[in-house]
Design a protein around this motif. Structure first.
Motif, PDB file in Angstrom:
ATOM      1  N   LYS A   1     -10.792  -6.830 -14.408  1.00 53.13           N
ATOM      2  CA  LYS A   1      -9.574  -6.024 -14.221  1.00 53.13           C
ATOM      3  C   LYS A   1      -8.683  -6.650 -13.146  1.00 53.13           C
ATOM      4  N   MET A   2      -7.406  -6.885 -13.486  1.00 52.04           N
ATOM      5  CA  MET A   2      -6.444  -7.434 -12.527  1.00 52.04           C
ATOM      6  C   MET A   2      -6.110  -6.356 -11.492  1.00 52.04           C
ATOM      7  N   VAL A   3      -5.931  -6.801 -10.238  1.00 48.48           N
ATOM      8  CA  VAL A   3      -5.540  -5.883  -9.171  1.00 48.48           C
ATOM      9  C   VAL A   3      -4.313  -6.446  -8.458  1.00 48.48           C
ATOM     10  N   LYS A   4      -3.526  -5.542  -7.887  1.00 48.53           N
ATOM     11  CA  LYS A   4      -2.371  -5.937  -7.073  1.00 48.53           C
ATOM     12  C   LYS A   4      -2.720  -5.623  -5.626  1.00 48.53           C
ATOM     13  N   VAL A   5      -2.515  -6.621  -4.755  1.00 52.65           N
ATOM     14  CA  VAL A   5      -2.870  -6.432  -3.355  1.00 52.65           C
ATOM     15  C   VAL A   5      -1.986  -7.331  -2.495  1.00 52.65           C
ATOM     16  N   GLU A   6      -1.796  -6.944  -1.232  1.00 54.37           N
ATOM     17  CA  GLU A   6      -1.015  -7.775  -0.315  1.00 54.37           C
ATOM     18  C   GLU A   6      -1.971  -8.626   0.508  1.00 54.37           C
TER      19      GLU A   6
ATOM     20  N   ASN B   1       8.992 -15.102   7.660  1.00 55.33           N
ATOM     21  CA  ASN B   1       9.787 -13.990   7.130  1.00 55.33           C
ATOM     22  C   ASN B   1       8.923 -12.919   6.463  1.00 55.33           C
ATOM     23  N   LEU B   2       7.849 -13.329   5.817  1.00 58.24           N
ATOM     24  CA  LEU B   2       6.927 -12.393   5.169  1.00 58.24           C
ATOM     25  C   LEU B   2       5.534 -12.589   5.742  1.00 58.24           C
ATOM     26  N   ARG B   3       4.992 -11.556   6.320  1.00 53.94           N
ATOM     27  CA  ARG B   3       3.632 -11.648   6.886  1.00 53.94           C
ATOM     28  C   ARG B   3       2.566 -11.493   5.800  1.00 53.94           C
ATOM     29  N   THR B   4       2.929 -10.830   4.701  1.00 54.22           N
ATOM     30  CA  THR B   4       2.020 -10.689   3.564  1.00 54.22           C
ATOM     31  C   THR B   4       2.780 -10.981   2.279  1.00 54.22           C
ATOM     32  N   LEU B   5       2.051 -11.373   1.257  1.00 57.34           N
ATOM     33  CA  LEU B   5       2.613 -11.586  -0.075  1.00 57.34           C
ATOM     34  C   LEU B   5       1.857 -10.705  -1.063  1.00 57.34           C
ATOM     35  N   LYS B   6       2.607 -10.057  -1.931  1.00 56.16           N
ATOM     36  CA  LYS B   6       1.983  -9.212  -2.945  1.00 56.16           C
ATOM     37  C   LYS B   6       1.569 -10.097  -4.114  1.00 56.16           C
TER      38      LYS B   6
ATOM     39  N   LEU C   1       4.123 -11.518  -6.790  1.00 49.88           N
ATOM     40  CA  LEU C   1       4.961 -10.424  -7.272  1.00 49.88           C
ATOM     41  C   LEU C   1       6.227 -10.211  -6.449  1.00 49.88           C
ATOM     42  N   ASN C   2       6.347 -10.876  -5.298  1.00 54.74           N
ATOM     43  CA  ASN C   2       7.575 -10.770  -4.503  1.00 54.74           C
ATOM     44  C   ASN C   2       8.710 -11.488  -5.244  1.00 54.74           C
ATOM     45  N   ALA C   3       9.956 -11.146  -4.910  1.00 55.83           N
ATOM     46  CA  ALA C   3      11.109 -11.811  -5.517  1.00 55.83           C
ATOM     47  C   ALA C   3      11.053 -13.312  -5.234  1.00 55.83           C
ATOM     48  N   LYS C   4      11.300 -14.119  -6.246  1.00 58.85           N
ATOM     49  CA  LYS C   4      11.153 -15.581  -6.160  1.00 58.85           C
ATOM     50  C   LYS C   4      12.092 -16.222  -5.135  1.00 58.85           C
TER      51      LYS C   4
ATOM     52  N   THR D   1      -6.620  -3.937  10.847  1.00 56.69           N
ATOM     53  CA  THR D   1      -6.714  -5.386  10.762  1.00 56.69           C
ATOM     54  C   THR D   1      -5.711  -5.889   9.741  1.00 56.69           C
ATOM     55  N   PRO D   2      -5.203  -7.108   9.918  1.00 58.47           N
ATOM     56  CA  PRO D   2      -4.303  -7.654   8.902  1.00 58.47           C
ATOM     57  C   PRO D   2      -5.078  -8.186   7.694  1.00 58.47           C
ATOM     58  N   ASN D   3      -6.409  -8.312   7.821  1.00 56.44           N
ATOM     59  CA  ASN D   3      -7.219  -8.860   6.736  1.00 56.44           C
ATOM     60  C   ASN D   3      -7.338  -7.885   5.572  1.00 56.44           C
ATOM     61  N   VAL D   4      -7.598  -8.443   4.397  1.00 53.49           N
ATOM     62  CA  VAL D   4      -7.819  -7.642   3.205  1.00 53.49           C
ATOM     63  C   VAL D   4      -9.295  -7.775   2.853  1.00 53.49           C
ATOM     64  N   TYR D   5      -9.936  -6.654   2.586  1.00 55.27           N
ATOM     65  CA  TYR D   5     -11.360  -6.653   2.298  1.00 55.27           C
ATOM     66  C   TYR D   5     -11.650  -6.055   0.932  1.00 55.27           C
ATOM     67  N   LEU D   6     -12.699  -6.544   0.321  1.00 53.04           N
ATOM     68  CA  LEU D   6     -13.297  -5.912  -0.834  1.00 53.04           C
ATOM     69  C   LEU D   6     -14.254  -4.888  -0.243  1.00 53.04           C
TER      70      LEU D   6
END
Length: 190
Positions: free
Chosen positions: A97-102, A123-128, A166-169, A54-59
């Motif tokens: 706690k900070m986490v990094k996720v797309e 252009n970007l389907r996900t962003l970090k 976190l992606n390039a600006k 799935t393209p979704n992000v889950y906890l």
């Protein structure tokens, strides 16, 4: 953010031979990082279907032998030829706690440039992003109503409270491409 539960059991033995044996039984070996020590576990492959495909992000509420750990998926490894899940890594999370996720990008609205014959290009389907778990959205929604032909929204122009991109600006996230038809209509008017 949406959550999903996975039931697993601890792996008493780790190593390549044991992992191969588990896979033959339809189980997937995994590791939970981020706690005091890594926890090696195994779970049926079917437990991961709604999480991986799935393209979704889950906890993820990872239930290992009755103890539930709040986590996010960090990495999934697949067989190079078959579509078999080989190994999964999870990162244990906590409220402080900070986490990094797309996170998936979703566009909304009807751009001015599309009305003039342009074409929307994602252009970007996900962003970090980096954030506390409680601030993670299901999707990054971008309203494209104001975009004209040739214009785009870059990562640097996106602002969300409690999220750090976190992606390039300078990278464009969404662009309204000038099509041949739009270019011909523009030349015809001018």
């Amino acid at each position: 953010m949406k959550s999903i539960s996975i039931k697993a059991t601890k792996r008493p033995v780790v190593g390549k031979k044991e992992a191969k044996r588990l896979r033959l039984e339809g189980l997937v070996p995994g590791v939970l990082y981020g706690g005091e020590e890594p926890i090696h576990f195994q779970a049926p492959e079917k437990e991961f279907k709604s999480l991986i495909y799935t393209p979704n992000v889950y906890l993820v509420n990872l239930d290992i032998d009755g103890t539930v750990y709040q986590s996010i998926i960090q990495d999934a490894q697949f067989h190079p030829v078959e579509e078999q899940l080989m190994h999964v890594d999870f990162l244990q999370t906590s409220d402080d706690k900070m986490v990094k996720v797309e996170i998936p990008v979703k566009t909304e609205g009807f751009a001015k440039g599309i009305r003039k014959g342009g074409k929307l290009k994602l252009n970007l389907r996900t962003l970090k992003v980096k954030a506390l778990v409680k601030h993670l959205p299901d999707t990054i929604n971008i309203n494209v109503d104001d975009l004209d032909l040739g214009q785009s929204y870059k990562v640097g122009s996106l602002q969300r409270e409690n999220l750090e991109f976190l992606n390039a600006k300078a990278v464009p996230v969404v662009t309204i491409m000038i099509t041949r038809a739009a270019r011909a209509a523009k030349v015809g008017k001018g």
